[in-house]
Scaffold this active site. Sequence first.
Site, PDB file in Angstrom:
ATOM      1  N   SER A 138       0.652  -1.142   0.163  1.00  0.00           N
ATOM      2  CA  SER A 138      -0.217  -0.104   0.116  1.00  0.00           C
ATOM      3  C   SER A 138       0.853   1.334  -0.036  1.00  0.00           C
ATOM      4  CB  SER A 138      -0.843   0.182   1.278  1.00  0.00           C
ATOM      5  OG  SER A 138      -1.306   1.251   1.483  1.00  0.00           O
ATOM      6  N   TYR A 162      -1.725  -0.929  10.928  1.00  0.00           N
ATOM      7  CA  TYR A 162      -2.232  -1.666   9.760  1.00  0.00           C
ATOM      8  C   TYR A 162      -0.959  -1.256   8.656  1.00  0.00           C
ATOM      9  CZ  TYR A 162      -3.478  -1.376   4.712  1.00  0.00           C
ATOM     10  OH  TYR A 162      -3.753  -1.669   3.501  1.00  0.00           O
ATOM     11  N   LYS A 166       2.054  -3.808   6.699  1.00  0.00           N
ATOM     12  CA  LYS A 166       2.392  -3.511   5.391  1.00  0.00           C
ATOM     13  C   LYS A 166       4.007  -3.548   5.350  1.00  0.00           C
ATOM     14  CE  LYS A 166      -1.652  -4.437   3.550  1.00  0.00           C
ATOM     15  NZ  LYS A 166      -1.820  -5.603   2.754  1.00  0.00           N
TER      16      LYS A 166
HETATM   17  P1  NAD Z   1     -11.110  -6.684   1.246  1.00  0.00           P
HETATM   18  O1  NAD Z   1     -11.518  -6.596   2.512  1.00  0.00           O
HETATM   19  O2  NAD Z   1     -12.458  -6.439   0.406  1.00  0.00           O
HETATM   20  O3  NAD Z   1     -10.628  -8.092   0.755  1.00  0.00           O
HETATM   21  C1  NAD Z   1      -9.757  -8.763   1.697  1.00  0.00           C
HETATM   22  C2  NAD Z   1     -10.178 -10.317   1.661  1.00  0.00           C
HETATM   23  O4  NAD Z   1      -9.309 -10.793   2.497  1.00  0.00           O
HETATM   24  C3  NAD Z   1     -11.621 -10.244   2.327  1.00  0.00           C
HETATM   25  O5  NAD Z   1     -12.731 -10.914   1.357  1.00  0.00           O
HETATM   26  C4  NAD Z   1     -11.576 -10.936   3.577  1.00  0.00           C
HETATM   27  O6  NAD Z   1     -12.566 -11.672   3.913  1.00  0.00           O
HETATM   28  C5  NAD Z   1     -10.321 -11.744   3.407  1.00  0.00           C
HETATM   29  N1  NAD Z   1      -9.467 -12.171   4.545  1.00  0.00           N
HETATM   30  C6  NAD Z   1      -9.040 -11.347   5.554  1.00  0.00           C
HETATM   31  N2  NAD Z   1      -8.291 -11.922   6.469  1.00  0.00           N
HETATM   32  C7  NAD Z   1      -8.197 -13.264   6.130  1.00  0.00           C
HETATM   33  C8  NAD Z   1      -7.645 -14.625   6.408  1.00  0.00           C
HETATM   34  N3  NAD Z   1      -6.770 -14.516   7.391  1.00  0.00           N
HETATM   35  N4  NAD Z   1      -7.990 -15.554   5.817  1.00  0.00           N
HETATM   36  C9  NAD Z   1      -8.642 -15.374   4.445  1.00  0.00           C
HETATM   37  N5  NAD Z   1      -9.056 -14.665   4.132  1.00  0.00           N
HETATM   38  C10 NAD Z   1      -9.026 -13.638   4.846  1.00  0.00           C
HETATM   39  O7  NAD Z   1     -10.085  -5.637   0.923  1.00  0.00           O
HETATM   40  P2  NAD Z   1      -9.583  -5.043  -0.526  1.00  0.00           P
HETATM   41  O8  NAD Z   1      -9.701  -3.720  -0.493  1.00  0.00           O
HETATM   42  O9  NAD Z   1      -9.919  -5.918  -1.321  1.00  0.00           O
HETATM   43  O10 NAD Z   1      -7.882  -5.120  -0.133  1.00  0.00           O
HETATM   44  C11 NAD Z   1      -7.124  -6.288  -0.415  1.00  0.00           C
HETATM   45  C12 NAD Z   1      -5.571  -6.128  -0.045  1.00  0.00           C
HETATM   46  O11 NAD Z   1      -5.198  -4.994  -0.526  1.00  0.00           O
HETATM   47  C13 NAD Z   1      -5.569  -6.038   1.441  1.00  0.00           C
HETATM   48  O12 NAD Z   1      -4.105  -6.739   1.775  1.00  0.00           O
HETATM   49  C14 NAD Z   1      -5.450  -4.705   1.585  1.00  0.00           C
HETATM   50  O13 NAD Z   1      -4.607  -4.331   2.615  1.00  0.00           O
HETATM   51  C15 NAD Z   1      -4.648  -4.139   0.333  1.00  0.00           C
HETATM   52  N6  NAD Z   1      -4.938  -2.641   0.104  1.00  0.00           N
HETATM   53  C16 NAD Z   1      -6.104  -2.135  -0.314  1.00  0.00           C
HETATM   54  C17 NAD Z   1      -6.263  -0.889  -0.396  1.00  0.00           C
HETATM   55  C18 NAD Z   1      -7.712  -0.422  -0.503  1.00  0.00           C
HETATM   56  O14 NAD Z   1      -7.804   0.936  -0.291  1.00  0.00           O
HETATM   57  N7  NAD Z   1      -8.640  -1.075  -0.685  1.00  0.00           N
HETATM   58  C19 NAD Z   1      -5.145  -0.009  -0.640  1.00  0.00           C
HETATM   59  C20 NAD Z   1      -3.960  -0.469  -0.438  1.00  0.00           C
HETATM   60  C21 NAD Z   1      -3.803  -1.836   0.034  1.00  0.00           C
HETATM   61  N1  UFG Z   2     -12.065  11.636   3.511  1.00  0.00           N
HETATM   62  C1  UFG Z   2     -12.866  12.517   3.777  1.00  0.00           C
HETATM   63  N2  UFG Z   2     -14.009  11.885   4.361  1.00  0.00           N
HETATM   64  C2  UFG Z   2     -14.231  10.677   4.449  1.00  0.00           C
HETATM   65  C3  UFG Z   2     -13.385   9.909   4.168  1.00  0.00           C
HETATM   66  C4  UFG Z   2     -11.986  10.470   3.792  1.00  0.00           C
HETATM   67  O1  UFG Z   2     -12.794  13.942   3.769  1.00  0.00           O
HETATM   68  O2  UFG Z   2     -15.576  10.410   5.256  1.00  0.00           O
HETATM   69  C5  UFG Z   2     -10.702  12.239   3.148  1.00  0.00           C
HETATM   70  C6  UFG Z   2      -9.447  11.908   3.859  1.00  0.00           C
HETATM   71  O3  UFG Z   2      -9.361  12.615   4.832  1.00  0.00           O
HETATM   72  C7  UFG Z   2      -8.531  11.921   2.796  1.00  0.00           C
HETATM   73  C8  UFG Z   2      -9.180  11.446   1.481  1.00  0.00           C
HETATM   74  O4  UFG Z   2     -10.720  11.657   1.784  1.00  0.00           O
HETATM   75  O5  UFG Z   2      -8.066  13.025   2.520  1.00  0.00           O
HETATM   76  C9  UFG Z   2      -8.725   9.934   1.150  1.00  0.00           C
HETATM   77  O6  UFG Z   2      -9.451   9.200   2.379  1.00  0.00           O
HETATM   78  P1  UFG Z   2      -9.377   7.469   2.403  1.00  0.00           P
HETATM   79  O7  UFG Z   2      -9.655   7.148   3.575  1.00  0.00           O
HETATM   80  O8  UFG Z   2     -10.288   7.199   1.307  1.00  0.00           O
HETATM   81  O9  UFG Z   2      -7.899   7.161   1.682  1.00  0.00           O
HETATM   82  P2  UFG Z   2      -6.503   7.071   2.335  1.00  0.00           P
HETATM   83  O10 UFG Z   2      -5.733   7.912   1.457  1.00  0.00           O
HETATM   84  O11 UFG Z   2      -6.688   7.787   3.885  1.00  0.00           O
HETATM   85  O12 UFG Z   2      -6.086   5.816   2.700  1.00  0.00           O
HETATM   86  C10 UFG Z   2      -6.084   4.690   1.866  1.00  0.00           C
HETATM   87  C11 UFG Z   2      -6.282   3.524   2.713  1.00  0.00           C
HETATM   88  C12 UFG Z   2      -5.005   3.185   3.201  1.00  0.00           C
HETATM   89  C13 UFG Z   2      -4.197   3.146   2.234  1.00  0.00           C
HETATM   90  C14 UFG Z   2      -4.213   4.237   1.355  1.00  0.00           C
HETATM   91  C15 UFG Z   2      -3.231   4.168   0.298  1.00  0.00           C
HETATM   92  O13 UFG Z   2      -7.498   3.590   3.941  1.00  0.00           O
HETATM   93  O14 UFG Z   2      -5.313   1.908   3.931  1.00  0.00           O
HETATM   94  O15 UFG Z   2      -5.537   4.600   1.005  1.00  0.00           O
HETATM   95  O16 UFG Z   2      -3.659   3.119  -0.659  1.00  0.00           O
HETATM   96  F1  UFG Z   2      -2.957   2.875   2.528  1.00  0.00           F
END
Ligand code: NAD
Ligand code: UFG
Length: 355
Positions: A138, A162, A166
């Site tokens: 991330s 969190y 990572k």
């Molecule tokens: P998500 O929660 O929709 O998907 C993750 C899936 O993993 C879920 O279906 C959950 O049930 C499963 N899971 C969690 N723990 C598990 C375990 N111990 N065993 C088996 N399954 C398990 O999340 P996502 O948005 O699809 O994110 C996927 C990955 O990408 C995550 O590792 C997350 O940290 C990373 N990531 C997501 C974002 C974002 O903003 N969505 C940004 C950066 C990184």
């Molecule tokens: N924000 C608002 N109102 C809300 C939610 C978010 O104003 O209700 C703002 C936040 O303050 C930020 C921007 O929208 O300025 C984006 O916020 P997000 O929570 O959507 O995303 P972040 O950039 O904070 O972080 C996300 C994930 C992290 C990940 C990161 C980069 O939550 O886990 O993207 O991938 F690491």
Amino acid sequence: MATVAGSSSKKTILVTGGAGFIGTHTVVQLLNGDFRVSIIDNLDNSVPEAVERVRELVGPQLSANLDFHIGDLRNKQDLENLFSQTKFDAVIHFAGLKAVGESVANPRRYFDNNLVGTINLYEVMAKYDCKKMVFSSSATVYGQPEKIPCVEDFQLMAMNPYGRTKLFLEEIARDIQRAEPEWKIILLRYFNPVGAHESGRIGEDPKGIPNNLMPYIQQVAVGRLPELNVYGNDYPTPDGSAIRDYIHVMDLADGHIAALGRLFTPSDIGCTAYNLGTGRGTSVLEMVAAFEKASGKKIPVKLCPRRPGDATQVYASTEKAEKELGWKAKYGVDEMCRDQWKWASNNPWGYQSKK
Ligand code: NAD
Ligand code: UFG
């Protein structure tokens, strides 16, 4: 749709967390790209219906190349059962918990799930001689970046438990690969994944009140929430709101296919990180305006103080991914909002008809 160049037979990929938001979109692209896929997911943050919709999207023929196992990475036996039955060519490892606030309140849950789950996965992969991995990292590992765009060789920093999982998991990957050079590991640092499959059949379906901007906006647009809290309007940016690099989840999915392509080349890639972003920054208020345009709905906003720990401006350098993966994001914020609105308007309560 990209396929893996030069592959003589279908590759089989294990996708952990494949029932989740990014996982489902990636599995659609894998099946369309002629891979065989096994999903393992414990359904902690997802529902079986999401996998059913993936099957429906790819059709009965490609769907025969997908199998779905309910299992937990923290339980090594669940992994053993899978690896003892199927020879995987590579693993895409999405499974993990991702809510920043929850990780601050309950760090042990995050360390247990994200770290123990991943360590088990490496052990079972090593035992069954599957040593190719694409890991979901991330942009959080850049912390509060001093410079932008974020470049892969910046110093890394975690801002919360969190983010620490990572960062630790990136370090663990580098250590494993250093000790056992036959491993090939790609760390994909996602920026802000949003949008949905263009069909509107799959998309993000968070449990409870969304933490992230776009799912929150979406729930305001469909009338589930009254207004959006905009966290911070005094940032040193043109409109005072914070800037992020939003990336369409289908672009992100294709980034994983490109990463597999790199894993399956004969070159010695070691353990290496790539940003998956667009390289463009968009402010919170610009995202609100883009979603209003796509949906035709007014999104009432309330200007609120900054959210603790938030950076002013984050966006990716995309050069390394373009050059080495041959991958570049295709979609802009208008397409992200269009596709997310299609998902939201067709599924206002997510995968369940009513919550
Ligand atoms: P998500 O929660 O929709 O998907 C993750 C899936 O993993 C879920 O279906 C959950 O049930 C499963 N899971 C969690 N723990 C598990 C375990 N111990 N065993 C088996 N399954 C398990 O999340 P996502 O948005 O699809 O994110 C996927 C990955 O990408 C995550 O590792 C997350 O940290 C990373 N990531 C997501 C974002 C974002 O903003 N969505 C940004 C950066 C990184
Ligand atoms: N924000 C608002 N109102 C809300 C939610 C978010 O104003 O209700 C703002 C936040 O303050 C930020 C921007 O929208 O300025 C984006 O916020 P997000 O929570 O959507 O995303 P972040 O950039 O904070 O972080 C996300 C994930 C992290 C990940 C990161 C980069 O939550 O886990 O993207 O991938 F690491």
